[in-house]
Structures are given as structure tokens and as C-alpha cells.
Design a protein around this motif. Structure first.
Motif, PDB file in Angstrom:
ATOM      1  N   ASP A  52     -20.100 110.311  -5.677  1.00  0.00           N
ATOM      2  CA  ASP A  52     -19.152 110.621  -6.753  1.00  0.00           C
ATOM      3  C   ASP A  52     -19.823 111.451  -7.838  1.00  0.00           C
ATOM      4  O   ASP A  52     -19.236 112.388  -8.382  1.00  0.00           O
ATOM      5  N   TRP A  53     -21.083 111.134  -8.166  1.00  0.00           N
ATOM      6  CA  TRP A  53     -21.810 111.894  -9.184  1.00  0.00           C
ATOM      7  C   TRP A  53     -22.038 113.340  -8.711  1.00  0.00           C
ATOM      8  O   TRP A  53     -21.834 114.283  -9.456  1.00  0.00           O
ATOM      9  N   LEU A  78     -20.260 115.035  -6.759  1.00  0.00           N
ATOM     10  CA  LEU A  78     -18.985 115.742  -6.721  1.00  0.00           C
ATOM     11  C   LEU A  78     -18.352 115.867  -8.097  1.00  0.00           C
ATOM     12  O   LEU A  78     -17.291 116.472  -8.244  1.00  0.00           O
ATOM     13  N   GLY A  79     -18.984 115.305  -9.103  1.00  0.00           N
ATOM     14  CA  GLY A  79     -18.386 115.258 -10.431  1.00  0.00           C
ATOM     15  C   GLY A  79     -18.857 116.358 -11.370  1.00  0.00           C
ATOM     16  O   GLY A  79     -19.658 117.221 -11.031  1.00  0.00           O
ATOM     17  N   TYR A 127     -21.859 105.533  -2.526  1.00  0.00           N
ATOM     18  CA  TYR A 127     -20.607 106.142  -2.980  1.00  0.00           C
ATOM     19  C   TYR A 127     -20.683 106.551  -4.452  1.00  0.00           C
ATOM     20  O   TYR A 127     -20.144 107.586  -4.845  1.00  0.00           O
ATOM     21  N   ARG A 128     -21.370 105.775  -5.273  1.00  0.00           N
ATOM     22  CA  ARG A 128     -21.540 106.167  -6.685  1.00  0.00           C
ATOM     23  C   ARG A 128     -22.338 107.469  -6.782  1.00  0.00           C
ATOM     24  O   ARG A 128     -22.022 108.352  -7.577  1.00  0.00           O
TER      25      ARG A 128
END
Length: 165
Positions: free
Chosen positions: A85-86, A88-89, A81-82
Motif C-alpha cells: 500500500d505504501w 502504491l501510495g 500488504y501495508r
């Protein structure tokens, strides 16, 4: 196409990134459908090339992300998930725009990241240019042409006939 091939119109059907580069660098082609990073690479070598947006269509290209069920057995769901998130960031979007000319899913976050991180004006401008480029492509009513034809077997057969002619 076979008639035009026999007349010498087609140089090759490239298979690799390096072939795309060589086609331009060797001066053997003027136009080719290729990956945007190849054009950036050739420009970086001092050649006068441009990546164009087609007026009649643009091929849909995307990546989908999924988490396999086996990930639960590895007990690393939080790490996955991290990473997602990266991807998508803002950091990833900004870096991808500058390095490859590609777009991320949230270019607004990419621009926000580049500015907040104090990136130099030329890199911020590259992120902004990427945003404009993507908006231009999305304005085309025929943008969403899939990556493969509806009848892939017929397409492959015709391409084989073309290659073998």
C-alpha cells in the motif's frame, strides 16, 4: 558499430552507477544512455547535463510486485500488504519523484500527498514536472519497447563481438 568503436566514438559500456557518473564528471562523454538518478547526481555536482526523452522510443522499465507463498508461513501477510500500500501510495510516489526523478504508479496521489504535507514549492514543482515528463513519454507511440530484444542470444553474441573488437 565496430568501425565507430575503432574510431574512438565509444568510451565504455558502463556496468555501475558510479561509472555513469564518472563518464560525465570526467568530461569523457557527451551523451550516454543511463539512469535518470545519475543525471540528477551529476547536475547536483554543478555540471550542465540534461536527461532527455527520445523522440523515437523510450525503453520500458517496470517493477512487478508479488507475494511468495512462503510469506504465509512467516505470518506477516498484513505487514506485506501495508508495504505494498505504501509503494502504491502518494508518499512513495512524491519522494521518488523528488529524490530520483522516477515515477510512481500513482503520481496523482504523489502530488496530492506533497501538497497536503505542506511541502515547499520547489518540491511540489518537482513532482508536477515529473508528471509532465511521464505524460510526454507516454505520448510517444513507440514508448513500449521492451527492455530486452526478441532474440536475446543473438543480441548478446553481437554485443560480445562488439566488446571484443
Amino acid at each position: 558499430m565496430i568501425e565507430r568503436k575503432k574510431a574512438g566514438q565509444f568510451r565504455n559500456l558502463w556496468k555501475t552507477y558510479d561509472e555513469q557518473i564518472a563518464n560525465f564528471v570526467n568530461g569523457e562523454v557527451l551523451v550516454q544512455r543511463c539512469w535518470e538518478p545519475a543525471v540528477k547526481d551529476v547536475k547536483g555536482r554543478g555540471h550542465d547535463v540534461e536527461y532527455a526523452t527520445c523522440s523515437d522510443f523510450h525503453i520500458n522499465w517496470m517493477h512487478a510486485t508479488s507475494i511468495p507463498v512462503q510469506a504465509a508461513e512467516r505470518e506477516n501477510i498484513e505487514e506485506i500488504y501495508r508495504a505494498l500500500d505504501w509503494f502504491l501510495g502518494g508518499s512513495y510516489a512524491a519522494e521518488l519523484a523528488v529524490l530520483r526523478g522516477y515515477t510512481g504508479s500513482r503520481m496523482d496521489l504523489g502530488l496530492e500527498y506533497a501538497k497536503a504535507a505542506g511541502w515547499p514549492a520547489d518540491k511540489v514543482a518537482a513532482v508536477e514536472a515529473n508528471i509532465v515528463k511521464v505524460k510526454t513519454k507516454f505520448l510517444n507511440p513507440n514508448y513500449w519497447i521492451g527492455g530486452a530484444p526478441d532474440d536475446l542470444a543473438a543480441h548478446d553474441a553481437e554485443m560480445a563481438r562488439f566488446r571484443n573488437a
